[in-house]
Every structure is written in structure tokens, then in C-alpha cells.
Design an enzyme around this catalytic site. Structure first.
Site, short mmCIF file in Angstrom:
data_model
loop_
_atom_site.label_atom_id
_atom_site.label_comp_id
_atom_site.label_asym_id
_atom_site.label_seq_id
_atom_site.Cartn_x
_atom_site.Cartn_y
_atom_site.Cartn_z
N ALA A 155 0.83 -1.21 0.00
CA ALA A 155 0.00 0.00 0.00
C ALA A 155 0.86 1.25 0.00
CB ALA A 155 -0.99 -0.01 1.16
N HIS A 156 1.87 1.24 -0.85
CA HIS A 156 2.68 2.44 -1.04
C HIS A 156 3.41 2.35 -2.38
CE1 HIS A 156 5.60 -0.28 1.09
NE2 HIS A 156 6.33 0.09 0.07
N GLY A 157 4.02 3.47 -2.75
CA GLY A 157 4.85 3.51 -3.95
C GLY A 157 6.20 4.08 -3.59
#
Ligand code: TYD
Length: 135
Positions: free
Chosen positions: A51-53
């Protein structure tokens, strides 16, 4: 970077009646030098990771044990990779949002990373990520 740059790399596998051996050399089997290794384990049933980049980070994700799904999203389209072999490495390019789901009981997720840990390299907000990904 586009989703087309992200792919499963078939890592070398030395098969032996005593057990299999896989190795990974930075810059040879993967397109970056390895600066950091981390792993996720004891993931409770139903938990979701990722749930991140990342802005600059390149990674290789390996299912050392068990299985899980990695959903990659470049801001335009998504693709799901099912990871269930210790000799598959998923190359994740920069500017890719990732969600990790369906982690099997006892799974160990190893990640090789091109950079040391740096919170300023993260996108924690999907809206901000997708805006920058579209520039
Ligand atoms: P995070 O990258 O959000 O986890 P996920 O594996 O689900 O993507 O990291 C979780 C926490 O661990 C966060 O507080 C940052 C910390 N962390 C480090 O200190 N060093 C590291 O190398 C990593 C990957 C995370």
C-alpha cells in the site's frame, strides 16, 4: 516507469537430489546493485502489506516460502503477479504502487532493494502517487 518494465525474472536454479539452490547476483540477474535486504514473515491471516509507492527504489520480490499476490499499479493500469516459487523474482521498477495480498500461512517474502531505507522515497498516499505518476 511503466508496468511493462515489471516482470518475473526466472532466477538460476541448481537442482540437486539434496535440494535446490538459487542465487541472485546484483547487476547480473537483476538490473541494480543490492544495497538492502528485508523480509516479511509471521504475517497474520488476512493482513495486507505494501500500500505504497516509491520514487526511485527498485526492488526484487521473492517468495522464499509460501505464496502471495503482488498487485502493481503504475497509475494507469494494474497487474497481479502470483508469487509461489523461490526461483521467481518479481522486478518492481520505480514509480509503482504495490499492494500485497493473499499471503499464505508461513509465507516469507524477501525483498532485495537498490537503496537504503529512506522514508522520503515513499508515496504513502495513492492520490498523490497517481498525480505524480501521470506527469
Ligand atoms: P513498510 O515499507 O511500510 O512495510 P511493507 O513491507 O508492508 O511495505 O515498512 C513498515 C515499517 O518498517 C515502517 O515503519 C518503516 C520500517 N522499515 C524500516 O525501518 N526499514 C526498512 O528497510 C523497511 C522496508 C521498513
Amino acid at each position: 516507469m511503466a508496468l511493462v518494465d515489471c516482470k518475473i525474472i526466472d532466477l538460476p536454479k541448481i537442482s540437486d537430489p539434496r535440494g535446490n539452490l538459487t542465487f541472485i547476483e546484483g547487476g547480473r540477474h537483476i538490473p541494480f546493485d543490492i544495497k538492502r535486504v528485508y523480509y516479511l514473515y509471521d504475517v497474520p491471516g488476512g493482513a495486507e502489506r505494501g500500500a505504497h509507492g516509491h520514487r526511485r527504489l527498485q526492488q526484487l520480490v521473492v517468495a522464499m516460502s509460501g505464496s502471495f499476490d503482488v498487485i502493481l499499479d503504475d497509475g494507469f493500469e494494474k497487474r497481479t503477479f502470483h508469487m509461489n516459487r523461490s526461483y521467481y523474482g518479481l522486478y518492481v521498477s520505480p514509480m509503482m504502487w504495490r499492494d500485497i495480498t493473499n499471503v499464505s500461512s508461513g509465507a516469507v517474502l524477501m525483498v532485495l532493494a537498490s537503496e537504503l531505507y529512506d522514508e522520503s522515497d515513499y508515496f504513502r498516499d495513492y492520490g498523490q502517487f497517481s498525480e505524480e505518476a501521470k506527469i
